[in-house]
Scaffold this motif. Structure first.
Motif, PDB file in Angstrom:
ATOM      1  N   ARG A  28     -22.459-142.679   5.265  1.00 33.09           N
ATOM      2  CA  ARG A  28     -21.116-142.106   5.679  1.00 33.09           C
ATOM      3  C   ARG A  28     -20.209-143.005   6.428  1.00 33.09           C
ATOM      4  N   ASN A  29     -20.756-144.439   6.727  1.00 29.02           N
ATOM      5  CA  ASN A  29     -19.850-145.172   7.409  1.00 29.02           C
ATOM      6  C   ASN A  29     -19.848-144.731   9.020  1.00 29.02           C
ATOM      7  N   TYR A  30     -20.639-143.911   9.740  1.00 29.40           N
ATOM      8  CA  TYR A  30     -20.545-143.715  11.105  1.00 29.40           C
ATOM      9  C   TYR A  30     -20.952-144.943  11.628  1.00 29.40           C
ATOM     10  N   SER A  31     -19.865-145.927  12.006  1.00 31.76           N
ATOM     11  CA  SER A  31     -20.321-147.049  12.635  1.00 31.76           C
ATOM     12  C   SER A  31     -20.229-146.799  14.266  1.00 31.76           C
ATOM     13  N   TRP A  32     -19.781-145.806  14.737  1.00 31.14           N
ATOM     14  CA  TRP A  32     -19.360-145.682  16.574  1.00 31.14           C
ATOM     15  C   TRP A  32     -20.483-144.435  16.874  1.00 31.14           C
ATOM     16  N   MET A  33     -21.017-144.539  17.958  1.00 30.97           N
ATOM     17  CA  MET A  33     -21.803-143.594  18.526  1.00 30.97           C
ATOM     18  C   MET A  33     -21.852-143.461  19.719  1.00 30.97           C
ATOM     19  N   ASP A  34     -21.853-142.132  20.632  1.00 28.08           N
ATOM     20  CA  ASP A  34     -22.228-142.167  22.040  1.00 28.08           C
ATOM     21  C   ASP A  34     -23.051-140.769  22.005  1.00 28.08           C
ATOM     22  N   ILE A  35     -23.529-140.680  23.250  1.00 26.73           N
ATOM     23  CA  ILE A  35     -24.072-139.143  23.708  1.00 26.73           C
ATOM     24  C   ILE A  35     -23.570-138.682  24.814  1.00 26.73           C
ATOM     25  N   ILE A  36     -23.345-137.337  24.597  1.00 30.80           N
ATOM     26  CA  ILE A  36     -22.587-136.609  25.770  1.00 30.80           C
ATOM     27  C   ILE A  36     -23.641-135.545  26.092  1.00 30.80           C
ATOM     28  N   THR A  37     -23.850-135.355  27.520  1.00 36.55           N
ATOM     29  CA  THR A  37     -24.673-134.311  28.021  1.00 36.55           C
ATOM     30  C   THR A  37     -23.896-133.076  28.532  1.00 36.55           C
ATOM     31  N   ILE A  38     -23.866-131.975  28.087  1.00 40.50           N
ATOM     32  CA  ILE A  38     -22.911-130.797  28.665  1.00 40.50           C
ATOM     33  C   ILE A  38     -23.861-130.145  29.136  1.00 40.50           C
ATOM     34  N   CYS A  39     -23.642-130.023  30.827  1.00 39.48           N
ATOM     35  CA  CYS A  39     -24.431-129.507  31.714  1.00 39.48           C
ATOM     36  C   CYS A  39     -23.545-129.544  33.234  1.00 39.48           C
ATOM     37  N   LYS A  40     -23.685-128.596  34.028  1.00 36.39           N
ATOM     38  CA  LYS A  40     -23.163-128.836  35.176  1.00 36.39           C
ATOM     39  C   LYS A  40     -23.367-129.851  36.011  1.00 36.39           C
ATOM     40  N   ASP A  41     -24.554-130.313  36.040  1.00 33.49           N
ATOM     41  CA  ASP A  41     -25.057-131.868  36.829  1.00 33.49           C
ATOM     42  C   ASP A  41     -24.403-133.101  36.162  1.00 33.49           C
ATOM     43  N   LYS A  42     -24.330-133.215  34.661  1.00 36.01           N
ATOM     44  CA  LYS A  42     -24.088-134.353  34.308  1.00 36.01           C
ATOM     45  C   LYS A  42     -22.612-134.389  33.627  1.00 36.01           C
ATOM     46  N   LEU A  43     -21.753-133.621  33.409  1.00 38.12           N
ATOM     47  CA  LEU A  43     -20.654-133.725  32.677  1.00 38.12           C
ATOM     48  C   LEU A  43     -19.602-133.499  33.937  1.00 38.12           C
ATOM     49  N   PRO A  44     -18.667-134.648  34.405  1.00 38.43           N
ATOM     50  CA  PRO A  44     -17.472-134.560  35.112  1.00 38.43           C
ATOM     51  C   PRO A  44     -16.750-133.585  34.763  1.00 38.43           C
ATOM     52  N   ASN A  45     -16.219-132.595  35.453  1.00 37.47           N
ATOM     53  CA  ASN A  45     -15.226-131.625  35.470  1.00 37.47           C
ATOM     54  C   ASN A  45     -15.498-130.774  34.389  1.00 37.47           C
ATOM     55  N   TYR A  46     -16.932-130.232  34.622  1.00 31.44           N
ATOM     56  CA  TYR A  46     -17.627-129.384  33.806  1.00 31.44           C
ATOM     57  C   TYR A  46     -16.909-128.021  33.279  1.00 31.44           C
ATOM     58  N   GLU A  47     -16.532-127.432  34.255  1.00 29.77           N
ATOM     59  CA  GLU A  47     -15.751-126.072  34.028  1.00 29.77           C
ATOM     60  C   GLU A  47     -14.589-126.161  33.133  1.00 29.77           C
ATOM     61  N   GLU A  48     -13.901-127.265  33.539  1.00 35.12           N
ATOM     62  CA  GLU A  48     -12.353-127.566  32.667  1.00 35.12           C
ATOM     63  C   GLU A  48     -12.896-127.846  31.227  1.00 35.12           C
ATOM     64  N   LYS A  49     -13.917-128.923  30.982  1.00 34.35           N
ATOM     65  CA  LYS A  49     -14.067-129.153  29.735  1.00 34.35           C
ATOM     66  C   LYS A  49     -14.648-128.025  28.863  1.00 34.35           C
ATOM     67  N   ILE A  50     -15.581-127.400  29.522  1.00 38.55           N
ATOM     68  CA  ILE A  50     -16.185-126.128  28.710  1.00 38.55           C
ATOM     69  C   ILE A  50     -15.168-125.493  28.289  1.00 38.55           C
ATOM     70  N   LYS A  51     -14.047-125.013  28.968  1.00 38.81           N
ATOM     71  CA  LYS A  51     -12.807-124.352  28.630  1.00 38.81           C
ATOM     72  C   LYS A  51     -11.991-125.037  27.435  1.00 38.81           C
ATOM     73  N   ILE A  52     -12.083-126.348  27.475  1.00 38.36           N
ATOM     74  CA  ILE A  52     -11.179-127.307  26.775  1.00 38.36           C
ATOM     75  C   ILE A  52     -11.977-127.219  25.241  1.00 38.36           C
ATOM     76  N   PHE A  53     -13.401-127.268  25.221  1.00 37.21           N
ATOM     77  CA  PHE A  53     -14.309-127.268  24.065  1.00 37.21           C
ATOM     78  C   PHE A  53     -14.279-125.683  23.356  1.00 37.21           C
ATOM     79  N   TYR A  54     -13.921-124.749  24.179  1.00 37.30           N
ATOM     80  CA  TYR A  54     -13.978-123.282  23.706  1.00 37.30           C
ATOM     81  C   TYR A  54     -12.426-123.003  23.261  1.00 37.30           C
ATOM     82  N   GLU A  55     -11.461-123.736  23.199  1.00 33.90           N
ATOM     83  CA  GLU A  55     -10.372-123.490  22.994  1.00 33.90           C
ATOM     84  C   GLU A  55     -10.161-123.895  21.456  1.00 33.90           C
ATOM     85  N   GLU A  56      -9.465-122.890  20.656  1.00 37.94           N
ATOM     86  CA  GLU A  56      -9.727-123.239  19.234  1.00 37.94           C
ATOM     87  C   GLU A  56      -8.565-124.149  18.938  1.00 37.94           C
ATOM     88  N   HIS A  57      -8.976-125.211  18.178  1.00 40.29           N
ATOM     89  CA  HIS A  57      -8.339-126.439  17.915  1.00 40.29           C
ATOM     90  C   HIS A  57      -8.847-126.968  16.561  1.00 40.29           C
TER      91      HIS A  57
END
Length: 148
Positions: A28-57
């Motif tokens: 599939r030519n997935y040449s770029w990769m990273d890893i994200i950890t979504i939890c209170k302790d590991k994700l900066p601006n956790y509350e804001e990010k959770i809201k953004i991820f849950y906004e329909e887009h």
């Protein structure tokens, strides 16, 4: 790709040198990769990010996620514009096509570690609904009509 694809279970414990994952990335030519950890302790601006991820887009590129630890839900819209909830857990790989309205949320464990895969450089832009004027959305809607 114009449909949601789940690849069945991969062995998330050996994602760093898994031949199955390498095969999918090459095909599939997935040449770029990273890893994200979504939890209170590991994700900066956790509350804001959770809201953004849950906004329909939608995105103008496919969204590819491989769950390495934890679990959560992708919600997508069906042909009748109703929500379909997809439970994702360790070992699951999903491709959400460009132009599909979706959102993501954690489950009650409030933890997920996921690999993000892209063809070429990542584009992080999310377009909140309504975003029907984009070509990617038009192509996805056309695909839905053809598959009816």
């Amino acid at each position: 790709m114009h449909f949601i694809a789940t690849e069945g279970k991969l062995d998330a414990d050996k994602y760093e040198n898994d031949p199955e994952l390498e095969k999918i990335r090459k095909e599939r030519n997935y040449s770029w990769m990273d890893i994200i950890t979504i939890c209170k302790d590991k994700l900066p601006n956790y509350e804001e990010k959770i809201k953004i991820f849950y906004e329909e887009h939608l995105h103008l590129d496919d969204e590819v996620r491989y769950i390495l630890e934890g679990s959560g839900y992708f919600d997508v819209r069906d042909k009748e514009d109703k929500w379909i909830r997809i439970f994702m857990e360790k070992g699951d790989l999903i491709t959400l096509p460009a132009g599909i309205y979706h959102r993501f949320t954690l489950d009650e464990k409030n933890y997920v570690k996921a690999m993000r895969l892209f063809v070429g450089e990542p584009v992080w832009t999310a377009y909140n609904r309504p975003a029907d004027h984009f070509e990617a959305r038009g192509q996805y809607v056309k695909f839905l009509a053809q598959s009816a």
